[in-house]
Design a protein around this motif. Structure first.
Motif, PDB file in Angstrom:
ATOM      1  N   GLY A 153       0.935  -1.269   0.048  1.00  9.74           N
ATOM      2  CA  GLY A 153      -0.007  -0.017  -0.222  1.00  9.74           C
ATOM      3  C   GLY A 153       0.878   1.297  -0.054  1.00  9.74           C
ATOM      4  O   GLY A 153       1.879   1.293   0.003  1.00  9.74           O
ATOM      5  N   ALA A 154       0.303   2.540  -0.036  1.00 15.64           N
ATOM      6  CA  ALA A 154       0.843   3.620  -0.040  1.00 15.64           C
ATOM      7  C   ALA A 154       0.484   4.593   1.040  1.00 15.64           C
ATOM      8  O   ALA A 154       0.713   5.973   0.714  1.00 15.64           O
ATOM      9  N   GLY A 155       0.126   3.954   2.234  1.00 12.05           N
ATOM     10  CA  GLY A 155      -0.013   4.926   3.336  1.00 12.05           C
ATOM     11  C   GLY A 155      -1.640   5.460   3.504  1.00 12.05           C
ATOM     12  O   GLY A 155      -1.518   6.127   4.487  1.00 12.05           O
ATOM     13  N   GLU A 156      -2.317   5.166   2.737  1.00 15.70           N
ATOM     14  CA  GLU A 156      -3.576   5.818   2.685  1.00 15.70           C
ATOM     15  C   GLU A 156      -4.493   4.985   3.911  1.00 15.70           C
ATOM     16  O   GLU A 156      -5.215   5.911   4.437  1.00 15.70           O
ATOM     17  N   SER A 157      -4.183   4.055   4.476  1.00 16.38           N
ATOM     18  CA  SER A 157      -4.934   3.559   5.608  1.00 16.38           C
ATOM     19  C   SER A 157      -4.565   4.409   6.532  1.00 16.38           C
ATOM     20  O   SER A 157      -5.160   4.674   7.634  1.00 16.38           O
ATOM     21  N   TYR A 158      -2.978   4.548   6.918  1.00 14.39           N
ATOM     22  CA  TYR A 158      -2.488   5.387   7.862  1.00 14.39           C
ATOM     23  C   TYR A 158      -3.020   6.668   7.640  1.00 14.39           C
ATOM     24  O   TYR A 158      -3.650   7.370   8.796  1.00 14.39           O
ATOM     25  N   ARG A 159      -3.149   7.358   6.528  1.00 14.93           N
ATOM     26  CA  ARG A 159      -3.553   8.835   6.560  1.00 14.93           C
ATOM     27  C   ARG A 159      -5.331   8.740   7.032  1.00 14.93           C
ATOM     28  O   ARG A 159      -5.608   9.712   7.726  1.00 14.93           O
ATOM     29  N   GLY A 160      -5.971   7.800   6.624  1.00 21.56           N
ATOM     30  CA  GLY A 160      -7.565   7.720   7.032  1.00 21.56           C
ATOM     31  C   GLY A 160      -7.541   7.616   8.528  1.00 21.56           C
ATOM     32  O   GLY A 160      -8.261   8.172   9.216  1.00 21.56           O
ATOM     33  N   LEU A 161      -6.521   6.731   9.159  1.00 20.88           N
ATOM     34  CA  LEU A 161      -6.474   6.573  10.776  1.00 20.88           C
ATOM     35  C   LEU A 161      -6.171   7.600  11.440  1.00 20.88           C
ATOM     36  O   LEU A 161      -6.782   8.292  12.389  1.00 20.88           O
ATOM     37  N   LEU A 162      -5.083   8.569  10.949  1.00 22.32           N
ATOM     38  CA  LEU A 162      -4.848   9.799  11.537  1.00 22.32           C
ATOM     39  C   LEU A 162      -5.962  10.748  11.398  1.00 22.32           C
ATOM     40  O   LEU A 162      -6.432  11.594  12.361  1.00 22.32           O
ATOM     41  N   ARG A 163      -6.858  10.854  10.558  1.00 24.21           N
ATOM     42  CA  ARG A 163      -7.997  11.882  10.086  1.00 24.21           C
ATOM     43  C   ARG A 163      -8.805  11.321  11.238  1.00 24.21           C
ATOM     44  O   ARG A 163      -9.544  12.192  11.991  1.00 24.21           O
ATOM     45  N   ARG A 164      -9.267  10.355  11.325  1.00 29.21           N
ATOM     46  CA  ARG A 164     -10.201   9.647  12.370  1.00 29.21           C
ATOM     47  C   ARG A 164      -9.665  10.062  13.897  1.00 29.21           C
ATOM     48  O   ARG A 164     -10.707  10.380  14.737  1.00 29.21           O
ATOM     49  N   ALA A 165      -8.350   9.726  14.056  1.00 25.67           N
ATOM     50  CA  ALA A 165      -7.936   9.859  15.515  1.00 25.67           C
ATOM     51  C   ALA A 165      -7.992  11.531  15.767  1.00 25.67           C
ATOM     52  O   ALA A 165      -8.273  11.716  16.978  1.00 25.67           O
ATOM     53  N   ARG A 166      -7.806  12.259  15.092  1.00 28.13           N
ATOM     54  CA  ARG A 166      -7.561  13.592  15.524  1.00 28.13           C
ATOM     55  C   ARG A 166      -9.026  14.288  15.530  1.00 28.13           C
ATOM     56  O   ARG A 166      -9.138  15.455  16.261  1.00 28.13           O
ATOM     57  N   SER A 167     -10.178  13.609  15.124  1.00 30.07           N
ATOM     58  CA  SER A 167     -11.539  14.224  15.296  1.00 30.07           C
ATOM     59  C   SER A 167     -12.026  13.547  16.721  1.00 30.07           C
ATOM     60  O   SER A 167     -13.433  13.624  16.502  1.00 30.07           O
ATOM     61  N   GLN A 168     -11.552  12.546  17.308  1.00 33.66           N
ATOM     62  CA  GLN A 168     -12.002  12.005  18.710  1.00 33.66           C
ATOM     63  C   GLN A 168     -12.314  13.324  19.543  1.00 33.66           C
ATOM     64  O   GLN A 168     -11.551  13.877  19.778  1.00 33.66           O
TER      65      GLN A 168
END
Length: 544
Positions: A369-384
């Protein structure tokens, strides 16, 4: 009587970033009672007998770093601090700062096991962690500048748990409770001593300890065999009339990690109001995945966590983040969400037969992969709810970030402090190839991408490359060339470290043998003063 007693050279941390915290919680979740002996005064036996005999076994937990690597600088100077102790104090209170009174002895596993064996001759001893995993076979010890035999023989332990260990430790406890003798336990992810080479295991035989002692090239030959199996085969090495046999690695998947990290951790030192510097730094960090597909020759992660990435589900990680709000010291900042390489999150591999030493060379595997899973995880984490900031503490790969400029921009905009630290490790392609790192042209391309993205940000970030001097294959003439290439890229700051020959790595075998994996002679600088001069040259004239 407790079922299992953990013995460790630093204060117990009830935290999922620390091996003892995970082991204790996993054993308790399986129904076993667990006690801990922390920071025993190892010069005497009484601290090791304070809790009596365990019902099943003692487990020596040396910590997340090999004790010799932690206790010494690359120049073999003894460190006077230990960040895993309270206040970083490396010596027992009230004692002089002498090697005899260091809280964490050199080769902790061997010292602790011999104390326990003298006190409880018939109680099973289980060892594991980084120190045991890297020293399972004959290995080079840089502090002594010699090859040592397997830690199983020196420690007189019954079972060595290799790599990630909570599943194996629970399985060992269950088998011992069933009455199976320790000497007969034979499960994945463990090693033990055999009187004869087992015939039914299809073992890959490494050069014997005696051969390695007589010929440094045999250490390199053996390490290449270990690396090429990727933990998929049983390995065997003869030591005089006995055999050290290591079974194939235990596999961990998302369900395993979700369960382990979903247990209730207090994130503190039970019974202590203070925090060690190491716990303080990791207090609000989150492990997203284990394993690294990079295959760097100088790194021990592959031997300890494997080259296959195993990722937690996003829901598991977000639940852990929400649980941080219950901690009395929570102020809304997650210090890290990651693993050995942050953007490998979600790159779990399903190709069971693949034995490539690196998933990134000569080009990144599409499976990663190209890190898209990690990008999505960070986006969700900072919205908690309650999260003010999510910082990036784990390493990132510049060659992977090239494939995902959007992730790079998110990291620079949302998750960085003053610096973004990346690790090209070197600039000379001959050395980079030996390191298992991409060519310098890849880093040059990344710097151009970084500068384009960075120029658009309201708060620019400075790029800080991390480099190693003295790696096998490096000549003195390469160091000023490294400095000049970094200056040409406009980089003002770099971090440099002298190569440390950690046991059980391919680079250390090259360092000891003085030859490359292809059998060609290598430049190997072992003079400490010369290595220090190289480091100073690289970081001088405005660089630090």
């Amino acid at each position: 009587m407790f079922d299992v007693i953990l013995v460790q050279p630093y204060p117990f941390a009830d935290h999922p970033s620390f091996p003892e915290g995970i082991l204790k919680r996993a054993l308790e979740a399986a129904g076993f009672s667990v006690a801990v002996i922390e920071t025993p005064f190892w010069q005497e036996q009484k601290d090791f007998t304070a809790l009596g005999r365990p019902g099943l076994f003692f487990a020596v937990v040396p910590g997340p770093i090999d004790s010799v690597v932690l206790n010494y600088t690359a120049g073999r100077r003894r460190r006077r601090e230990d960040l895993y102790q309270f206040d970083g104090q490396a010596f027992f209170s009230g004692r002089p700062p002498d090697i005899k009174f260091k809280i964490r002895p050199d080769r902790t596993v061997t010292v602790f096991c011999n104390r326990l064996r003298a006190a409880f001759r018939d109680v099973p001893l289980v060892i594991g962690g980084v120190e045991a995993s890297l020293r399972a076979f004959a290995h080079y010890d840089f502090q002594e500048d010699k090859v040592r035999r397997s830690i199983l023989l020196d420690s007189r332990a019954d079972i060595l748990v290799s790599g990630n260990g909570e599943k194996q430790v629970v399985a060992i406890a269950r088998l011992l409770r069933q009455g199976i003798p320790a000497r007969e336990i034979d499960i994945p992810g463990t090693a033990r001593i055999w009187a004869q080479l087992p015939q039914g295991k299809n073992c890959l035989e490494l050069p014997s300890c005696e051969e390695v002692l007589a010929d440094p090239a045999k250490l390199l030959q053996g390490q290449l065999l270990i690396d090429r199996t990727g933990g998929s085969r049983a390995l065997a090495q003869k030591h005089a009339g006995r055999w050290v046999v290591q079974n194939p690695a235990e596999r961990y998947d998302s369900a395993d990690l979700d369960f382990i990290y979903g247990l209730a951790y207090g994130r503190r030192h039970p019974g202590h109001p203070a925090y060690s510097p190491a716990l303080r730094m990791n207090l609000f960090s989150i492990t997203a995945h284990r394993g690294c597909a990079g295959g760097c020759s100088f790194c021990s992660i592959t031997q300890c966590e494997g080259r296959r990435v195993a990722s937690r589900t996003p829901d598991s990680i977000l639940r852990e983040i929400r649980s941080l709000t219950l901690h009395p010291e929570w102020r809304g900042v997650v210090s890290d969400i990651g693993g050995p390489t942050a953007e490998m999150y979600g790159g779990d591999c399903t190709a069971a037969a693949c034995l490539k030493p690196s998933c990134l060379l000569p080009a990144p595997c599409p499976q990663l992969g190209a890190g898209e899973s990690y990008r999505g995880l960070l986006r969700r984490a900072r919205s908690q709810p309650g999260v003010k900031k999510v910082l990036l503490g784990s390493g990132v790969r510049h060659d992977l970030l090239l494939r995902n400029p959007e992730l790079l921009e998110d990291i620079l905009r949302e998750h960085c402090g003053r610096f973004l630290r990346v690790a090209p490790e070197h600039t000379e392609d001959e050395v980079l190839e030996l390191m298992g790192k991409p060519p310098f042209a890849v880093f040059e391309e990344f710097v151009r991408l970084f500068q384009r993205v960075n120029s658009k940000l309201p708060r620019p970030v400075e790029l800080a490359p991390y480099l190693i001097v003295g790696h096998p294959g490096e000549t003195a003439a390469m160091v000023p060339a490294m400095r000049d290439k970094l200056r040409a890229l406009g980089l003002k700051t770099c971090d440099a470290q002298i190569f440390t020959p950690a046991p059980g790595t391919l680079a250390t075998a090259m360092h000891h043998a003085g030859i490359s994996p292809a059998g060609k002679p290598l430049a190997v600088e072992k003079d400490i003063r010369s290595l220090q001069e190289r480091k100073c040259l690289l970081t001088s004239d405005g660089q630090s």
